[in-house]
Design an enzyme around this catalytic site. Sequence first.
Site, PDB file in Angstrom:
ATOM      1  N   ASP A 125       0.856  -1.180   0.000  1.00 49.31           N
ATOM      2  CA  ASP A 125       0.000   0.000   0.000  1.00 49.31           C
ATOM      3  C   ASP A 125       0.897   1.238   0.000  1.00 49.31           C
ATOM      4  O   ASP A 125       1.452   1.609   1.038  1.00 49.31           O
ATOM      5  CB  ASP A 125      -0.908   0.015   1.237  1.00 49.31           C
ATOM      6  CG  ASP A 125      -1.996  -1.065   1.180  1.00 49.31           C
ATOM      7  OD1 ASP A 125      -1.798  -2.075   0.463  1.00 49.31           O
ATOM      8  OD2 ASP A 125      -3.024  -0.895   1.866  1.00 49.31           O
ATOM      9  N   LYS A 135      -6.792   3.401  -3.503  1.00 51.98           N
ATOM     10  CA  LYS A 135      -7.222   3.380  -2.101  1.00 51.98           C
ATOM     11  C   LYS A 135      -7.416   4.812  -1.637  1.00 51.98           C
ATOM     12  O   LYS A 135      -6.643   5.696  -1.993  1.00 51.98           O
ATOM     13  CB  LYS A 135      -6.142   2.655  -1.285  1.00 51.98           C
ATOM     14  CG  LYS A 135      -6.341   2.665   0.216  1.00 51.98           C
ATOM     15  CD  LYS A 135      -5.264   1.806   0.907  1.00 51.98           C
ATOM     16  CE  LYS A 135      -5.229   2.048   2.400  1.00 51.98           C
ATOM     17  NZ  LYS A 135      -4.138   1.301   3.070  1.00 51.98           N
ATOM     18  N   LYS A 157     -10.138   0.369  -2.648  1.00 52.44           N
ATOM     19  CA  LYS A 157     -10.114   0.123  -1.208  1.00 52.44           C
ATOM     20  C   LYS A 157     -10.474   1.401  -0.476  1.00 52.44           C
ATOM     21  O   LYS A 157      -9.889   2.448  -0.729  1.00 52.44           O
ATOM     22  CB  LYS A 157      -8.713  -0.364  -0.778  1.00 52.44           C
ATOM     23  CG  LYS A 157      -8.567  -0.549   0.736  1.00 52.44           C
ATOM     24  CD  LYS A 157      -7.246  -1.212   1.092  1.00 52.44           C
ATOM     25  CE  LYS A 157      -6.979  -1.163   2.599  1.00 52.44           C
ATOM     26  NZ  LYS A 157      -5.677  -1.758   2.951  1.00 52.44           N
TER      27      LYS A 157
END
Lengths: 487, 328, 283
Positions: B165, B228, B264
């Site tokens: 991430d 995300k 996400k």
Amino acid sequence: MTEPSHTSPLGALAYDAAPESASIAHLAPSYGLFLDGQFTPAGSHAQFASLNPATEETLATVALASASDVDRAVVSARRAYERVWSKTTGAERAKYLFRIARLIQERSRELAVVETLDNGKPIRESRDVDVPLAAAHFFYYAGWADKLEHSGFGPHPRPLGVAGQIIPWNFPLLMAAWKLAPALAAGNTCVLKPAETTPLSALVLAEIFQQAGLPDGVVNIVTGDGTTGAALVDHPGVDKIAFTGSTAVGRMIQERVAGSAKRLTLELGGKGANIVFEDAPIDEVIEGIVDGIFFNQGHVCCAGSRLLVQESVADEVLRRLLRRVDQLRVGDPMDKNTDVGAINSAAQLERIRELAAWGEREGATRYTSACALPDKGYWFAPTVFADVAQSHRIARDEIFGPVLSVLTFRTPDEAVAKANNSKYGLACGVWSEKGSRTLWVAQRLRAGVIWANTYNKFDPTSPFGGVRESGFGREGGRQGLEAYLDV
Amino acid sequence: MAPLRTIEARDRGVLVPARISVPTFADGGELRRFVYALGGVDAVGVQGRVATLGTRSLKRATKTAAIDLAISMVDLTTLEGADTPGRVSSLCAKAMRPDPRDPSVPSAAAVCVYPDLVAHARHVLGDSSVAVASVATAFPSGRASLDVKLLDVRDALAAGADEIDMVIDRGAFLAGRWSQVFDEIAAVKATCGAVHLKVILETGELVTYDNVKRASWLAMLAGADFIKTSTGKVGVNATLPVALVMLEAARDFAEQTGRLVGVKVAGGVRTTKDALKYLVVVNETTGATWMTSQYFRFGASSLLNDLLMQRLTQRTGAYVRPDEFSGD
Amino acid sequence: MSERLDVKKTYKLIINGAFPRSESGRSYPVATAGGDFLANVAQGSRKDVRDAVVAARAAQAKWWGASAYLRGQVLYRWAEMAESRRSELADHVGLAEGLKKKDAQLSVARAIDRIVWYAGWTDKVTQVLGGANPVAGPFFNFSLPVPSGVIGVVAHQESSLEGFVESVAAPICVGNAVVALASEHRPSPAVILTEMTATSDFPGGVLNVVTGVTAELAGHLVAHEDVDGVDLTGAGESSDDLARRAAGSIKRVYRPRPHDEENPLRRLRTFVETSTVWHTIGQ
């Protein structure tokens, strides 16, 4: 890793039925007329049935008012005007209206259920739009009742007297609120005639007037059919007629009151153009088109029933629109997840079918959502016609159903010309990220309401009404008071 | 009379071409023109759309299925200075068996930790289906040189991370240096190879929906496997309208390029009610393909327990006390 | 049988939706019009005024950010709450002002109706005070009334409830937040009415009430640079001096004039600014 599927159906998570409970409606088996503060049978004891258009079952029977019943209502309204309401101060009228607004809020769920059962509109809409807006209208005009001298119509605005008000079936409760709230705030008394197919929410409203302690006769409600409405229009004791409905009936009413001293406001049909420029935010455009034509099954006088899309983005808009239309959840209006409900009556369904058939006959390309429709009840699947020409009937006549006609344009001038090429002039939409062009277009559109980057938005503070054959007079806002003041 | 046409079944929903073809750009100007040509977002319209979708009512079997789906999409996250191996161990246990008494509860998608705890998490999780996700690239601010960021990524990969991430350089994005943002993402993706890359946009710092849409496209074009929302470390985390804008971008990107990118949402999703609203937005925006942990995730910590509580309530009909489930 | 002992209430300040005693730790007794002890009241200090202004500033953005419809609903809710505590208010107005029971009840009724009147204004001031301007050129030009911001009120000293309502409801109605100094010797009706804002969906800090010695507090309120306007209705002889001090930060100043009751919009107009927007029109 396996290659994923190449299509992804939308709304694949099938929502289990989430029905609102019909028992919340507390409907009585039969209703009388609301005269002089009491429910009373029609003189002839005639009754007619109000159906649930989603099931074709009778919800309740309702009194059919004759000319003599209308006379009783007008006499009652006149008496209440002279003895009570014209002597009630603005501040006290305001407090009655605030009470009514509060009671609508308190009985909102019941009203929403009644409205959905009687009209066929999705419970989501009656719950989130019709009922809250009805309360808001009473709230807004309550505030005006003791401020009329500030409304811009001179220092001592006076009421007209007795107002006869005839409302349509597409927003039964909301239209009652649009009519009654400004009339009462301005100091008039009222005789309200609900639509034949949707009388029930107005009768619940009558109960609310009783609960609020509104003096007897200030509001009288005469249920019935076209003959009832005609008797009200013709009654010599009425000072004002306010009508919302079709242009054909509006024309007839204008003829009948011509030459009398009656004031008149008309809110009639429309064939709203929803104009999409190439720079518009496309995902919001799609939602706006859907809200414009499929809100309330397209039973909306200001519906964006003509989509005018700039040629450079027409294919892309149509592709995305069809994907979205196919995703609309059509069916049981009482289900909280339903987007499009039932057509209000067999007669209206027949008219929609007839005009849609004309669309095919005249060569437009028809797309109809593949949604399943219930067996019982009146239903019409959301439909889009592409390749529509200005001359086609589906581009000119008001369909008043979930049917969209798509046309294209090349320049702002052409968009304006096509939008204005209609006998109607109620509402239009303009979609663009360029503010100056939006205002340029808005300035040239002949319509009473113009929405920019949105559609079908209503607010009690905002005047609503049409130009040309869409009628005259405004409802809502400061301007909405003028219809009920002797100014 | 002309035959009545209906929308063909094959034309419904999101159409993804079989062949993947992602556009490439000669320079930053070309990239900028491409992204600008995608058009803007109307804030009122986006908020109105999610408000309507927020009224969807999930009942009975739909709700039960949606809760289990949401559990399987959770990236159980701990990103604190005070994290210890012990804390990560209990998180891993929770991710593998969210409710030890009920084996029918699916496991979470991943645990999400700082790079120095990846090896430990990897060890605890063993060969379970739960992935190890690691934040990297000078998380959460992203304020380091590219070399340092790539080193951070290599550390996490070497320790056994299955997913990275990363954070974008919001300063560069807001200053208009889009090609720098693009190049950094591309470099990180090159370092990751087959390892899944989630690109954190930090939408709370991008502020406008226009920026969210543009940054989403930038990240997808540069090679992101997931986009995300947030680090969870700034004032504004995931919101429904932001998720809608990102899902619309992912849908349109898939239709144009054939490549499916996941979304996400992280930070601020605490209740089952919130999670189900996100699932409704996914369901009605990108559709069935995205309704799996492969393409949609919740970055959360306390959400999992609420999902478990509601799951039990669905089965027993009685509300459950929070202490019914472990506090991790 | 022994008689039941009354439970006595101390009247506290109302700042940011909370009910603190004065930061100074002081209180002072207030008496009925007849001179009997009525209650102990918190004696606010300079720092209490400062805290109240900070709270009002934060609340104002939130209050103005709410829709006019919602602001009307909140004000109307306040009237509903006051209606249900009418007798308590009437007792205090009667004792504080030395009115007969019936006159006190009438005063309370008028005060409540006045709140209802203002509740109806929230979504109408824009239409009545604003408008579109037909400028000579390709522009859409419109003017909107916007609130001044934080308003300091030195409330009427004699009219403990009606005077207070008039001074605070008007600026709140148009979107301002208020710091009010209640009547020094008759503070309890204002405090009781303001307590009800806590149960009327007001965001905390929209209406703050500081009780205490007006001569001590008014100067601090008027000199505070983050106060945008002041209503000097209850300032009495010090009004001129306070008005001069308000000039330091160019405050809007309201001072009663003869025949104000004939001009009911004056209070609404005093604490709004006109904001004008020009937008091009072109293809």
